[in-house]
Write an enzyme that holds these catalytic residues in place. Structure first.
Site, PDB file in Angstrom:
ATOM      1  N   ASP A 127     -46.131  18.007   7.411  1.00 23.24           N
ATOM      2  CA  ASP A 127     -45.144  16.936   7.216  1.00 23.24           C
ATOM      3  C   ASP A 127     -43.800  17.400   7.757  1.00 23.24           C
ATOM      4  OD1 ASP A 127     -44.428  18.666   5.095  1.00 23.24           O
ATOM      5  OD2 ASP A 127     -43.944  17.004   3.752  1.00 23.24           O
ATOM      6  N   TYR A 163     -39.915  18.590   8.412  1.00 27.16           N
ATOM      7  CA  TYR A 163     -38.964  19.442   7.696  1.00 27.16           C
ATOM      8  C   TYR A 163     -38.142  18.576   6.751  1.00 27.16           C
ATOM      9  CZ  TYR A 163     -39.922  22.989  11.316  1.00 27.16           C
ATOM     10  OH  TYR A 163     -40.518  23.893  12.161  1.00 27.16           O
ATOM     11  N   PHE A 199     -43.042  21.031  13.985  1.00 29.28           N
ATOM     12  CA  PHE A 199     -42.513  22.393  14.171  1.00 29.28           C
ATOM     13  C   PHE A 199     -41.153  22.432  14.885  1.00 29.28           C
ATOM     14  CE2 PHE A 199     -47.122  23.243  13.783  1.00 29.28           C
ATOM     15  CZ  PHE A 199     -47.100  24.158  12.744  1.00 29.28           C
ATOM     16  N   HIS A 250     -52.177  29.542   9.843  1.00 32.37           N
ATOM     17  CA  HIS A 250     -50.887  28.874  10.036  1.00 32.37           C
ATOM     18  C   HIS A 250     -49.826  29.918  10.408  1.00 32.37           C
ATOM     19  CE1 HIS A 250     -47.307  26.487   9.089  1.00 32.37           C
ATOM     20  NE2 HIS A 250     -48.084  25.424   9.217  1.00 32.37           N
TER      21      HIS A 250
END
Length: 223
Positions: free
Chosen positions: A66, A68, A79, A188
């Protein structure tokens, strides 16, 4: 509702915009705003990934969870942060892997728009979030929409590289036809998990090897 989204995506997803779950998303976001909740990213950037990478240009799908949730960070590309905003730790770890994988120096910003313009579809599973509350919009219907997006890309395109980093992203693997596409999985890039298999995954070079092998221009990962 008139969704401001690139024409190619509007055509591909036109049935979704009329479905009850999508209308519920719209109603939920309006209710949040009427309650003076701060939502990220700003409305004009909710579909930034789609507007930056039209359907026919998609070469790579990078899936985030989701947006920031801090001020000025979210820009509708997973990202990525605007220039002038300090890159968050996961993004810094992506830059570390880029350096070890293909020798790129660390950029002085975290804006990934250059990737998006070349065909890296930077999709978050949820397209909005409430300020300071991660995953706060994870259950309002966005996953139905973005799961459909992933499946539509799988069904209508060929030789796309899907980068699935972390357990959440890897749960989307079942939506992808692996006889037509390449799926690359790793931990991740978060500091909590990057050393468990993200560092050393070489996904950036492997992506370009696959694209070139299939007659597709590689991604210039330099920012």
């Amino acid at each position: 509702m008139d969704v401001k989204i690139d024409a190619s995506w509007k055509e591909l997803l036109k049935q979704e915009f009329a479905k009850p779950y999508f209308l519920q998303i719209v109603t939920f976001l309006r209710t949040e705003r009427m309650a003076n909740k701060t939502i990220y990213p700003p409305g004009s950037l909710i579909f930034n990934a789609f507007n930056s990478t039209p359907v026919e240009k998609v070469k790579v799908v990078l899936l985030g969870q989701d947006p920031y949730h801090g001020p000025g960070q979210a820009q509708g590309l997973c990202f990525s942060v605007p220039e002038g905003v300090t890159p968050p730790p996961s993004l810094m770890n992506m830059f570390k892997e880029l350096q070890t994988d293909i020798g790129l120096p660390h950029p002085n910003h975290g804006n990934l728009t250059h990737w998006a313009q070349q065909g890296v579809f930077l999709l978050n599973a949820s397209l909005t979030v409430r300020a300071a509350e991660p995953m706060s919009h994870a259950k309002i219907g966005w996953s139905s929409f973005t799961d459909t997006v992933i499946k539509k890309i799988s069904d209508t395109r060929n030789n796309v590289v899907f980068l699935l980093w972390g357990k959440f992203a890897q749960e989307k693997q079942s939506l992808i036809d692996e006889t037509r596409h390449l799926v690359l999985k790793a931990a991740h890039p978060s500091p909590l998990s990057a050393y468990n298999g993200f560092f050393g995954c070489q996904h950036f070079s492997k992506t370009n090897e696959y694209l070139v092998k299939n007659g597709i221009d590689p991604i210039d990962w330099k920012l």
